[in-house]
Design a protein around this motif. Structure first.
Motif, short mmCIF file in Angstrom:
data_model
loop_
_atom_site.label_atom_id
_atom_site.label_comp_id
_atom_site.label_asym_id
_atom_site.label_seq_id
_atom_site.Cartn_x
_atom_site.Cartn_y
_atom_site.Cartn_z
N ARG A 168 35.96 43.65 38.56
CA ARG A 168 36.86 44.30 39.51
C ARG A 168 38.29 43.93 39.18
O ARG A 168 38.64 42.76 39.06
N TYR A 169 39.12 44.95 39.02
CA TYR A 169 40.53 44.73 38.74
C TYR A 169 41.14 43.91 39.88
O TYR A 169 40.92 44.23 41.05
N SER A 170 41.93 42.89 39.53
CA SER A 170 42.23 41.91 40.56
C SER A 170 43.45 41.06 40.25
O SER A 170 44.12 41.22 39.22
N VAL A 171 43.70 40.12 41.16
CA VAL A 171 44.77 39.13 41.01
C VAL A 171 44.37 38.00 40.07
O VAL A 171 45.07 36.98 39.99
N ALA A 172 43.30 38.17 39.33
CA ALA A 172 42.80 37.11 38.44
C ALA A 172 43.87 36.62 37.47
O ALA A 172 43.93 35.42 37.16
#
Length: 390
Positions: A168-172
């Motif tokens: 999931r595209y994210s703040v990672a």
């Protein structure tokens, strides 16, 4: 025929974009470049030399390459866990789709952060169980909030899935930037300058812009703010007023720094980075990434069967994800002209870059429109590929 100029001029004349700039190199040398439109519709000012753009998520590949560089320097490994360096992430909770909270069944690794499989999310992800909590915490709205404060909030919020189990595209990448600061005891700004920006002579790339250079910043347009609720229907493509950035993207606040967005850059600067990604070296042969690390970086880590790679309603047909961004795995599913192994990424304001190892071609598109409905990235890459074959 200059199909790039023709495509850009048409998009500008139809008032879909105010100003567009592009550059395409082959073998590290420029073959196509141009611009169309204006810097600001209100003043009708020309696009300045060395125009500055907010590249938003095109910050991510730069931070990711920095992480790979620091792995080569021995600071950490792909298998290193976030919890090793910050105990707050040692006992995360997962919020399941049915609303059930459960302890995470594993720890977040550096590889998870690089590949968006850590279990984090974004506040604009439609249908995500934790997105409302991100919006409530205003994680994206306040650029004056310290990066460490954001990480502290994330350590207390639930994950949306167990680390390593999904994508999931994210703040990672923001978390990754914080991790790099922790292991080196230097700010991400200092690290970028030492390992990436100075070696590549990217003198116009930074999280802040000094007052004497702010006249070079391109105006941003768009019909929504990134901090708003995700839209459930397509909105009109509107250039009638500048986008509302609020406090999310400061110009000259010296402490502003992020991992997932935040950099300003010029097309010339960003092409220095893109061209480095051809072989891991600067133009004069200085090694940024070794050949072995480049190969490790480039290979797909996440594959998406049946074209399931998408961010909300935007599909990335045929692409997988490597350690820094998208990578073309199946040309038979692609929606615009490309090659097997082509890779790169894009930004929320419609910036875009690609690296094509087969043709030894790099390209970059710069414009400033948030929430665009027109696939300018694919259109311009297709135009460039057509010109290469003429």
């Amino acid at each position: 025929m200059d199909y790039l100029q023709k495509t850009a001029d048409k998009l500008v004349s139809e008032r879909l974009f105010a100003g567009v700039e592009w550059r395409v190199d082959q073998g590290g040398k420029n073959i196509f470049a141009g611009k169309s439109g204006v810097q600001d519709l209100a003043t009708n000012s020309e696009i300045p030399e060395s125009a500055l753009y907010r590249v938003y998520s095109m910050t991510k590949p730069i931070i990711s390459v920095l992480a790979l560089k620091l792995i080569e320097e021995g600071y950490l490994q792909l298998t290193s866990t976030l919890a090793e360096f910050d105990n707050r992430f040692s006992s995360m909770i997962v919020l399941n789709p049915d609303g059930h909270l459960a302890p995470a069944d594993g720890l977040i690794t550096v590889e998870h952060l690089l590949t968006h499989r850590a279990g984090f999310s974004y506040d604009f992800n439609i249908g995500c169980a934790v997105a409302p909590y991100y919006r409530q915490a205003e994680l994206m709205e306040n650029g004056y909030r310290d990066l460490g404060d954001i990480i502290s909030i994330l350590s207390e919020l639930p994950l949306v899935f167990n680390p390593g189990s999904h994508w999931r595209y994210s703040v990672a990448t923001d978390v990754l930037a914080y991790l790099l600061e922790t292991v080196t005891q230097n700010t991400i700004t200092e690290l970028l300058r030492k390992y990436i920006l100075n070696p590549l002579e990217m003198t116009d790339t930074n999280f802040t812009i000094e007052p004497e250079n702010q006249h070079r910043i391109m105006q941003v347009y768009g019909v929504r703010s990134l901090s708003e609720l995700p839209v459930l229907k397509r909105l009109p493509h509107d250039l009638s007023k500048p986008a509302n950035l609020g406090r999310s993207h400061p110009l000259d606040y010296p402490e502003f720094r992020r991992g997932g967005y935040g950099l300003f850059s010029t097309i010339s600067d960003y092409m220095k980075f893109a061209n480095m990604l051809r072989d891991g070296k600067t133009i004069d042969g200085q090694v940024i990434l070794s050949a072995g690390m480049w190969n490790l970086m480039h290979k797909a880590r996440v594959s998406f069967p049946n074209n399931t790679f998408r961010i909300n309603d935007e599909p990335f047909c045929g692409y997988g994800w490597n350690l820094i961004g998208r990578v073309m795995e199946n040309v038979g599913e692609a929606q615009y002209t490309t090659s097997l192994g082509e890779f790169g990424w894009s930004g929320a304001a419609a910036t875009y870059f690609w690296v094509d190892p087969i043709r030894d071609v790099t390209g970059c598109l710069m414009t400033q429109y948030i929430g665009r409905e027109v696939p300018i990235d694919g259109m311009m890459q297709t135009a460039a590929m057509r010109m290469l074959s003429d």
